[in-house]
Design a protein around this motif. Sequence first.
Motif, PDB file in Angstrom:
ATOM      1  N   VAL A   1       0.838  -1.203   0.000  1.00 16.31           N
ATOM      2  CA  VAL A   1       0.000   0.000   0.000  1.00 16.31           C
ATOM      3  C   VAL A   1       0.873   1.254   0.000  1.00 16.31           C
ATOM      4  CG1 VAL A   1      -1.680   1.325   1.353  1.00 16.31           C
ATOM      5  CG2 VAL A   1      -1.965  -1.155   1.062  1.00 16.31           C
ATOM      6  N   ASN A   2       1.918   1.220   0.830  1.00 19.55           N
ATOM      7  CA  ASN A   2       2.820   2.370   0.875  1.00 19.55           C
ATOM      8  C   ASN A   2       3.500   2.611  -0.473  1.00 19.55           C
ATOM      9  OD1 ASN A   2       2.189   2.848   3.496  1.00 19.55           O
ATOM     10  ND2 ASN A   2       3.929   1.662   4.323  1.00 19.55           N
ATOM     11  N   PHE A   3       3.930   1.513  -1.069  1.00 19.64           N
ATOM     12  CA  PHE A   3       4.568   1.637  -2.387  1.00 19.64           C
ATOM     13  C   PHE A   3       3.605   2.253  -3.403  1.00 19.64           C
ATOM     14  CE2 PHE A   3       4.780  -0.158  -6.649  1.00 19.64           C
ATOM     15  CZ  PHE A   3       5.988   0.363  -7.076  1.00 19.64           C
ATOM     16  N   LEU A   4       2.385   1.720  -3.450  1.00 19.54           N
ATOM     17  CA  LEU A   4       1.397   2.204  -4.434  1.00 19.54           C
ATOM     18  C   LEU A   4       1.141   3.703  -4.252  1.00 19.54           C
ATOM     19  CD1 LEU A   4      -1.107  -0.793  -4.325  1.00 19.54           C
ATOM     20  CD2 LEU A   4       0.304  -0.112  -6.281  1.00 19.54           C
ATOM     21  N   LYS A   5       0.982   4.103  -3.004  1.00 22.21           N
ATOM     22  CA  LYS A   5       0.705   5.525  -2.743  1.00 22.21           C
ATOM     23  C   LYS A   5       1.900   6.389  -3.148  1.00 22.21           C
ATOM     24  CE  LYS A   5      -2.729   5.000   0.929  1.00 22.21           C
ATOM     25  NZ  LYS A   5      -2.885   4.903   2.406  1.00 22.21           N
ATOM     26  N   ALA A   6       3.101   5.911  -2.784  1.00 18.02           N
ATOM     27  CA  ALA A   6       4.303   6.672  -3.150  1.00 18.02           C
ATOM     28  C   ALA A   6       4.469   6.720  -4.670  1.00 18.02           C
ATOM     29  CB  ALA A   6       5.532   6.043  -2.501  1.00 18.02           C
ATOM     30  N   ALA A   7       4.116   5.625  -5.324  1.00 17.20           N
ATOM     31  CA  ALA A   7       4.248   5.561  -6.787  1.00 17.20           C
ATOM     32  C   ALA A   7       3.410   6.653  -7.440  1.00 17.20           C
ATOM     33  CB  ALA A   7       3.830   4.188  -7.300  1.00 17.20           C
ATOM     34  N   LEU A   8       2.183   6.789  -6.987  1.00 14.63           N
ATOM     35  CA  LEU A   8       1.268   7.770  -7.610  1.00 14.63           C
ATOM     36  C   LEU A   8       1.750   9.212  -7.421  1.00 14.63           C
ATOM     37  CD1 LEU A   8      -1.803   7.642  -8.928  1.00 14.63           C
ATOM     38  CD2 LEU A   8      -0.433   5.598  -8.528  1.00 14.63           C
ATOM     39  N   GLU A   9       2.680   9.411  -6.500  1.00 10.99           N
ATOM     40  CA  GLU A   9       3.188  10.763  -6.287  1.00 10.99           C
ATOM     41  C   GLU A   9       4.321  11.110  -7.251  1.00 10.99           C
ATOM     42  OE1 GLU A   9       4.085  10.960  -2.136  1.00 10.99           O
ATOM     43  OE2 GLU A   9       1.956  10.804  -1.612  1.00 10.99           O
ATOM     44  N   GLN A  10       4.822  10.089  -7.962  1.00 10.73           N
ATOM     45  CA  GLN A  10       5.904  10.341  -8.925  1.00 10.73           C
ATOM     46  C   GLN A  10       5.348  11.095 -10.141  1.00 10.73           C
ATOM     47  OE1 GLN A  10       8.994   9.167  -7.881  1.00 10.73           O
ATOM     48  NE2 GLN A  10       7.757   8.604  -6.095  1.00 10.73           N
ATOM     49  N   ASN A  11       6.254  11.746 -10.848  1.00  8.69           N
ATOM     50  CA  ASN A  11       5.849  12.419 -12.088  1.00  8.69           C
ATOM     51  C   ASN A  11       5.491  11.402 -13.165  1.00  8.69           C
ATOM     52  OD1 ASN A  11       5.998  15.075 -11.387  1.00  8.69           O
ATOM     53  ND2 ASN A  11       8.201  15.216 -11.860  1.00  8.69           N
ATOM     54  N   GLY A  12       4.492  11.717 -13.933  1.00  9.47           N
ATOM     55  CA  GLY A  12       4.193  10.896 -15.121  1.00  9.47           C
ATOM     56  C   GLY A  12       3.525   9.565 -14.827  1.00  9.47           C
ATOM     57  N   ILE A  13       3.047   9.391 -13.604  1.00  6.61           N
ATOM     58  CA  ILE A  13       2.347   8.135 -13.283  1.00  6.61           C
ATOM     59  C   ILE A  13       0.879   8.426 -13.014  1.00  6.61           C
ATOM     60  CG2 ILE A  13       2.193   6.207 -11.666  1.00  6.61           C
ATOM     61  CD1 ILE A  13       5.079   6.217 -11.362  1.00  6.61           C
ATOM     62  N   GLN A  14       0.018   7.808 -13.815  1.00  6.56           N
ATOM     63  CA  GLN A  14      -1.410   7.996 -13.583  1.00  6.56           C
ATOM     64  C   GLN A  14      -2.000   6.844 -12.781  1.00  6.56           C
ATOM     65  OE1 GLN A  14      -0.537   9.398 -16.975  1.00  6.56           O
ATOM     66  NE2 GLN A  14      -0.501  11.170 -15.625  1.00  6.56           N
ATOM     67  N   GLU A  15      -1.481   5.633 -13.065  1.00  6.56           N
ATOM     68  CA  GLU A  15      -2.055   4.455 -12.421  1.00  6.56           C
ATOM     69  C   GLU A  15      -0.939   3.462 -12.131  1.00  6.56           C
ATOM     70  OE1 GLU A  15      -5.509   2.912 -14.605  1.00  6.56           O
ATOM     71  OE2 GLU A  15      -5.304   4.625 -15.961  1.00  6.56           O
ATOM     72  N   CYS A  16      -1.153   2.629 -11.116  1.00  7.46           N
ATOM     73  CA  CYS A  16      -0.094   1.685 -10.746  1.00  7.46           C
ATOM     74  C   CYS A  16      -0.675   0.450 -10.056  1.00  7.46           C
ATOM     75  CB  CYS A  16       0.880   2.403  -9.816  1.00  7.46           C
ATOM     76  SG  CYS A  16       2.347   1.442  -9.449  1.00  7.46           S
ATOM     77  N   VAL A  17      -0.199  -0.721 -10.451  1.00  3.26           N
ATOM     78  CA  VAL A  17      -0.552  -1.971  -9.774  1.00  3.26           C
ATOM     79  C   VAL A  17       0.739  -2.720  -9.486  1.00  3.26           C
ATOM     80  CG1 VAL A  17      -1.684  -4.223 -10.010  1.00  3.26           C
ATOM     81  CG2 VAL A  17      -2.834  -2.174 -10.864  1.00  3.26           C
ATOM     82  N   LEU A  18       0.818  -3.265  -8.271  1.00  2.00           N
ATOM     83  CA  LEU A  18       1.994  -4.059  -7.889  1.00  2.00           C
ATOM     84  C   LEU A  18       1.555  -5.507  -7.691  1.00  2.00           C
ATOM     85  CD1 LEU A  18       4.954  -4.365  -6.712  1.00  2.00           C
ATOM     86  CD2 LEU A  18       3.938  -3.796  -4.478  1.00  2.00           C
TER      87      LEU A  18
END
Lengths: 382, 382
Positions: free
Chosen positions: B29-46
């Motif tokens: 969950v932490n990774f997913l949330k941090a991922a969405l804060e990166q530039n150029g990322i709209q969606e993310c699944v791990l």
Amino acid sequence: MNIYNICISHKTSPVKVRELLAFTKEEKVNFLKAALEQNGIQECVLITTCNRTEVYIAGEEEAVEQIMVLIASLKNLSYSEILKYFLRYEGEKAVKHLFQVATGLDSMVIGEDEILGQVKADYQLAFDTNTTDYMLNILFRHAITCAKKVKTDTKLSKTSVSIGTLTANEVFHFEGEKDSKKVLIIGLAGKFGTIVMKNLYHNKKIEITGTIRSHNLPEEVRIVCPDVRMVDYKERYKEINEADIIISATSSPHYTITYHELKQALTRQKQRLFIDLAVPMDIDKKVLQLKGHTLIDIDYFKQLAETNNHIKLKEAEAAKLIIEKQIEEFYKEINFRDFLPYMGNIKELVEKQSFEGVLYRIRNIVTNKELEVILNSFKKLL
Amino acid sequence: MNIYNICISHKTSPVKVRELLAFTKEEKVNFLKAALEQNGIQECVLITTCNRTEVYIAGEEEAVEQIMVLIASLKNLSYSEILKYFLRYEGEKAVKHLFQVATGLDSMVIGEDEILGQVKADYQLAFDTNTTDYMLNILFRHAITCAKKVKTDTKLSKTSVSIGTLTANEVFHFEGEKDSKKVLIIGLAGKFGTIVMKNLYHNKKIEITGTIRSHNLPEEVRIVCPDVRMVDYKERYKEINEADIIISATSSPHYTITYHELKQALTRQKQRLFIDLAVPMDIDKKVLQLKGHTLIDIDYFKQLAETNNHIKLKEAEAAKLIIEKQIEEFYKEINFRDFLPYMGNIKELVEKQSFEGVLYRIRNIVTNKELEVILNSFKKLL
């Protein structure tokens, strides 16, 4: 139904064979009518020039054989003889061939535009004889449009690489004293002499005199230009006195025109263009010392021909692109025409199910690539 | 926006590396949330399993690098280390990869279907964490649908080539006296013994007893099946008396079960299945002379595994076709979705200019191939 073509041309057979397949206008009409009576033939156009005999057919594959048999029988040739020389094209290859023929890309002199007139006339004859219908009508309309485009949008037909044409162009562009020009060709019977004469012969503002050494005038000259004025080679200086343009193209190892003799012979001064097509040179360059004289030699033409050859190759590529585009247009028209009978029902469908509903149904039956094409096409309209 | 995937799996890296990239649920969950804060990322699944760690991104290309940096930082690894093991896929390749992962085609045991549950759970986690939107939602929906189709429409997940699974299948299918079965594994600590035990362990209707020779039980057995009942090898005959199924898989050069000793030891007669997985054989074939006994040896399984391997290869091909089709459907849905904002305007256009008029305009802007696609699609609706 498909489009087929059979053709013999300078590319496939010697002139002797092509001559056997020449058609008078009456023979053409008879052939077209007889062709339509064969099985599997819906439409037919015959094109003949001194360099080619071509038949375009809209119909079934079996028709091609029957047309060859028909030609053999009409021309009293054996079928196997005909088979040897005729090329066969089918579908898009036949279409492309016609476009190349019409634009002069298949001609001996690439890009010459006389062929277009012949294609138009022969198509018109078939149209008038009622042996064309929508398929060949659309095909020839596009081929003729394409040839016109190539003529206007490229320099193909205007770019010559032939010494004869290039020399004639210099003659045409030379501004002499009067509107009509007197041209003296020294060595009329030689290769270049004859070619240049042919290129000038039909221009009404040009009066040609040719010098010959003997009375053994080549048959070609006699046939092509039966009434050209000829004088003995010895009379040349006297003739130069009257001439605006003097073209010398003999195989003589000596000058045909020397400065001193010319100076002595000339009684009047005028603008004169000397064109020397001989190797070694025929004309003494010192003639330029006489006022009003200019001189062009064969090196100039060779260089020009080389430059033009480059242009021509480039323009031929441009022509090919024009052809490709026009073939696209042709097929689009054919495909659209074939679709028309369905238009009513599909319009009804769109009204009943709404455009959106129809698009949803289409989504379910097409591939993604097809869907992309469809959606992008509609998007482009906005 | 495009779809990207980075993955490490059993194919790219040893278990030691994969272990470093394991995630607890909270870490995910932490990774997913941090991922969405990166530039150029709209969606993310791990997605993580013991065999793989994968990230699916909808976004811009720069995002991929940032996700790798993020993983490195979260896991205290050097970026260059991570780079070495991660594969990167983009666009259709990333899409295809997910489909292959979800259907088990990328798994160690081709076609295993546990992975589907893990993909579903990890996608659900991302969905619940709000790190997915239409692109990955549509993607995962199609991938999961596809995996289900492969599971039901092919024999891929049902066709085993592993001796452990095939042996377990025989155990499951054996009809003994009671609904629950007692299984004796002679040589529990050996390679096949352990595998078979693992395959049976979670079935509640199966009661396993294992024989061991020493107390040096391999760690794997202790970890995987902590409460399995174990007896000394010497007790085996006594245990057979109670057992329904006897599996012997030792590396002993002698029989572990001989006819005479068994005959003496057995006090009751019952249906018993003997499975001999040893080479050389562990079980004296004469045990079949005792009433109610059947015997399966390793040759039988080898042959079955070979047959199944053929089936599996064939079914994998069938699965690939299902994947291809479903990828088509995925892209169709995405393309259609992207088109929806234009739908209103195009409907209006169709109403104003009539469907026919719109089609004429389309004809003018598309190639012939495109026109054919469009016209044929509409025709197919009739």
